[in-house]
Design a protein around this motif. Structure first.
Motif, mmCIF file in Angstrom:
data_model
loop_
_atom_site.group_PDB
_atom_site.id
_atom_site.type_symbol
_atom_site.label_atom_id
_atom_site.label_comp_id
_atom_site.label_asym_id
_atom_site.label_seq_id
_atom_site.Cartn_x
_atom_site.Cartn_y
_atom_site.Cartn_z
ATOM 1 N N ASN A 130 5.992 23.362 -19.887
ATOM 2 C CA ASN A 130 4.847 24.262 -19.800
ATOM 3 C C ASN A 130 4.948 25.224 -18.618
ATOM 4 O OD1 ASN A 130 2.294 25.057 -20.876
ATOM 5 N ND2 ASN A 130 1.282 23.998 -19.180
ATOM 6 N N GLY A 131 6.081 25.175 -17.895
ATOM 7 C CA GLY A 131 6.269 26.086 -16.765
ATOM 8 C C GLY A 131 5.791 25.543 -15.434
ATOM 9 N N GLY A 132 5.379 24.283 -15.394
ATOM 10 C CA GLY A 132 4.920 23.676 -14.148
ATOM 11 C C GLY A 132 3.539 23.063 -14.313
ATOM 12 N N GLY A 133 2.984 22.617 -13.207
ATOM 13 C CA GLY A 133 1.665 22.001 -13.254
ATOM 14 C C GLY A 133 1.401 21.195 -12.002
ATOM 15 N N THR A 134 0.391 20.337 -12.067
ATOM 16 C CA THR A 134 0.023 19.546 -10.906
ATOM 17 C C THR A 134 -0.177 18.080 -11.288
ATOM 18 O OG1 THR A 134 -2.319 20.073 -11.224
ATOM 19 C CG2 THR A 134 -1.088 21.450 -9.689
ATOM 20 N N ILE A 135 0.131 17.203 -10.340
ATOM 21 C CA ILE A 135 -0.108 15.773 -10.483
ATOM 22 C C ILE A 135 -0.957 15.329 -9.300
ATOM 23 C CG2 ILE A 135 0.929 13.479 -10.529
ATOM 24 C CD1 ILE A 135 3.430 14.772 -11.791
ATOM 25 N N VAL A 136 -2.019 14.609 -9.601
ATOM 26 C CA VAL A 136 -2.892 14.055 -8.569
ATOM 27 C C VAL A 136 -2.923 12.547 -8.763
ATOM 28 C CG1 VAL A 136 -5.187 14.054 -7.539
ATOM 29 C CG2 VAL A 136 -4.306 16.158 -8.589
ATOM 30 N N ASN A 137 -2.364 11.824 -7.817
ATOM 31 C CA ASN A 137 -2.332 10.365 -7.877
ATOM 32 C C ASN A 137 -3.453 9.784 -7.021
ATOM 33 O OD1 ASN A 137 0.047 10.349 -9.459
ATOM 34 N ND2 ASN A 137 1.301 10.574 -7.616
ATOM 35 N N THR A 138 -4.036 8.697 -7.484
ATOM 36 C CA THR A 138 -5.028 7.999 -6.667
ATOM 37 C C THR A 138 -4.338 6.866 -5.935
ATOM 38 O OG1 THR A 138 -6.832 8.553 -8.185
ATOM 39 C CG2 THR A 138 -7.209 6.746 -6.643
ATOM 40 N N ALA A 139 -4.167 7.041 -4.632
ATOM 41 C CA ALA A 139 -3.661 5.968 -3.774
ATOM 42 C C ALA A 139 -4.884 5.281 -3.172
ATOM 43 C CB ALA A 139 -2.724 6.525 -2.714
ATOM 44 N N SER A 140 -4.922 5.130 -1.876
ATOM 45 C CA SER A 140 -6.039 4.460 -1.211
ATOM 46 C C SER A 140 -5.800 4.522 0.282
ATOM 47 C CB SER A 140 -6.121 2.999 -1.652
ATOM 48 O OG SER A 140 -7.037 2.268 -0.855
ATOM 49 N N MET A 141 -6.871 4.374 1.058
ATOM 50 C CA MET A 141 -6.645 4.208 2.491
ATOM 51 C C MET A 141 -5.891 2.912 2.760
ATOM 52 S SD MET A 141 -10.408 3.353 4.039
ATOM 53 C CE MET A 141 -11.295 1.828 3.700
ATOM 54 N N ALA A 142 -5.841 2.019 1.739
ATOM 55 C CA ALA A 142 -5.037 0.797 1.850
ATOM 56 C C ALA A 142 -3.549 1.086 1.813
ATOM 57 C CB ALA A 142 -5.406 -0.180 0.733
ATOM 58 N N ALA A 143 -3.161 2.332 1.577
ATOM 59 C CA ALA A 143 -1.760 2.733 1.716
ATOM 60 C C ALA A 143 -1.412 2.980 3.178
ATOM 61 C CB ALA A 143 -1.483 3.996 0.908
ATOM 62 N N MET A 144 -2.434 3.050 4.035
ATOM 63 C CA MET A 144 -2.236 3.443 5.432
ATOM 64 C C MET A 144 -2.666 2.390 6.439
ATOM 65 S SD MET A 144 -3.438 7.390 5.034
ATOM 66 C CE MET A 144 -2.706 8.408 3.743
ATOM 67 N N VAL A 145 -3.647 1.572 6.049
ATOM 68 C CA VAL A 145 -4.105 0.493 6.919
ATOM 69 C C VAL A 145 -4.181 -0.789 6.106
ATOM 70 C CG1 VAL A 145 -5.375 1.980 8.514
ATOM 71 C CG2 VAL A 145 -6.529 1.094 6.488
ATOM 72 N N ALA A 146 -3.960 -1.911 6.772
ATOM 73 C CA ALA A 146 -3.899 -3.187 6.069
ATOM 74 C C ALA A 146 -5.291 -3.737 5.769
ATOM 75 C CB ALA A 146 -3.132 -4.203 6.905
ATOM 76 N N PHE A 147 -5.382 -4.442 4.636
ATOM 77 C CA PHE A 147 -6.577 -5.192 4.285
ATOM 78 C C PHE A 147 -6.144 -6.626 3.982
ATOM 79 C CE2 PHE A 147 -7.955 -0.888 3.816
ATOM 80 C CZ PHE A 147 -9.270 -0.925 4.277
ATOM 81 N N PRO A 148 -6.303 -7.528 4.951
ATOM 82 C CA PRO A 148 -5.888 -8.916 4.735
ATOM 83 C C PRO A 148 -6.519 -9.500 3.483
ATOM 84 C CG PRO A 148 -6.399 -8.546 7.039
ATOM 85 C CD PRO A 148 -6.831 -7.308 6.305
ATOM 86 N N GLY A 149 -5.698 -10.207 2.710
ATOM 87 C CA GLY A 149 -6.160 -10.789 1.459
ATOM 88 C C GLY A 149 -5.900 -9.915 0.253
ATOM 89 N N MET A 150 -5.346 -8.706 0.473
ATOM 90 C CA MET A 150 -5.067 -7.796 -0.648
ATOM 91 C C MET A 150 -3.620 -7.304 -0.595
ATOM 92 S SD MET A 150 -8.647 -5.615 -0.771
ATOM 93 C CE MET A 150 -8.343 -4.993 -2.437
ATOM 94 N N PRO A 151 -2.639 -8.200 -0.497
ATOM 95 C CA PRO A 151 -1.247 -7.748 -0.342
ATOM 96 C C PRO A 151 -0.730 -6.952 -1.527
ATOM 97 C CG PRO A 151 -1.320 -10.107 -0.787
ATOM 98 C CD PRO A 151 -2.731 -9.674 -0.518
ATOM 99 N N ALA A 152 -1.070 -7.357 -2.742
ATOM 100 C CA ALA A 152 -0.573 -6.633 -3.919
ATOM 101 C C ALA A 152 -1.177 -5.240 -3.988
ATOM 102 C CB ALA A 152 -0.890 -7.416 -5.192
ATOM 103 N N TYR A 153 -2.468 -5.146 -3.747
ATOM 104 C CA TYR A 153 -3.153 -3.853 -3.796
ATOM 105 C C TYR A 153 -2.591 -2.913 -2.728
ATOM 106 C CZ TYR A 153 -7.021 -0.514 -4.092
ATOM 107 O OH TYR A 153 -7.771 0.632 -4.247
ATOM 108 N N CYS A 154 -2.467 -3.403 -1.495
ATOM 109 C CA CYS A 154 -1.946 -2.565 -0.417
ATOM 110 C C CYS A 154 -0.506 -2.131 -0.702
ATOM 111 C CB CYS A 154 -2.014 -3.318 0.909
ATOM 112 S SG CYS A 154 -3.695 -3.613 1.514
#
Length: 246
Positions: A130-154
């Motif tokens: 189509n000549g290009g476009g955009t992708i917007v992914n939903t990550a999380s602040m859990a990609a940047m700071v740890a949340f104990p008890g959520m290892p898979a999610y982080c």
């Protein structure tokens, strides 16, 4: 007056609730035609409410065949693909790393990590056609700071951040921009399902002192999908009420 996404066709995964619904609503409001994807069945009601500019598709984003089908639906129903929002996600069990079940790790990573990879893997060829476009992914602040008890999610959200940067570097010269949104405490079914002491502690520690809303995230997604963000790619943009500033 034309909307900011007038004439664009977008696929939004996880559109049956929460942030995905907020993105779908804001996209349609700004003139896009949207394929609303979910595994829950709730996408049917969302599409019905949003009208003829929204088409519902059932898919499991951890399965390549389902992902290919949802992207094909955008082309067959609306004629092309301009935008992919890889938003579908699950929270998973709450347990420390040394106690986390293997099968639960695979389930969470399958949706939150593999699902984003599969979306980009099969959307990028269609965007190039189509000549290009955009992708917007939903990550999380859990990609940047740890949340104990959520290892898979982080871990999965950290993977989303690097998948975003890698694809952005690979396809910038071919007119595809790729960015990630990193939400903080947004009031959704996921946050409502977490242990109250966990999520309420996060909200109390957020400088703005409240939950964010799916609509607020949807507005950021509109900006990243639109030409207004034409010089932004490979970025991970926080929308966390200031949580990670502390």
């Amino acid at each position: 007056m034309a909307g900011r996404l007038e004439g664009k066709v977008a696929v939004v995964t996880g559109a049956g609730s929460g942030i995905g619904t907020g993105i779908a609503e804001e996209f349609v409001k700004e003139g896009a035609r949207v394929v609303a994807v979910d595994i829950s069945g709730q996408q049917e009601e969302i599409a019905k409410r949003l009208g003829s500019d929204c088409y519902a598709v059932h898919a499991d984003v951890s399965r390549g065949a389902d992902v290919r089908s949802m992207l094909d639906a955008a082309v067959s129903h609306f004629g092309k693909l301009d935008v992919l929002c890889n938003n579908a996600g699950i929270d998973g069990a709450v347990a420390h790393t040394g106690e986390y079940p293997e099968e639960e790790f695979d389930r969470v990573f399958g949706v939150n990590g593999r699902g984003v990879f599969l979306g980009m893997r099969y959307a990028i060829p269609k965007l190039l056609e189509n000549g290009g476009g955009t992708i917007v992914n939903t990550a999380s602040m859990a990609a940047m700071v740890a949340f104990p008890g959520m290892p898979a999610y982080c871990a999965a959200k950290g993977a989303v951040a690097m998948l975003t940067k890698t694809a952005a570097a690979e396809y910038a010269s071919r007119n595809i921009r790729v960015n990630a949104i990193c939400p903080g405490p947004i009031r959704t079914q996921i946050t409502d399902s977490l242990p109250p002491e966990l999520i309420e502690g996060v909200v109390r520690a957020t400088p703005l002192g409240r939950y964010g809303t799916p609509t607020e995230v949807g507005r950021l997604a509109v900006f990243l999908a639109s030409d207004e963000s034409s010089f932004i790619t490979g970025d991970t943009i926080l929308i966390d009420g200031g949580y990670t500033t502390l």
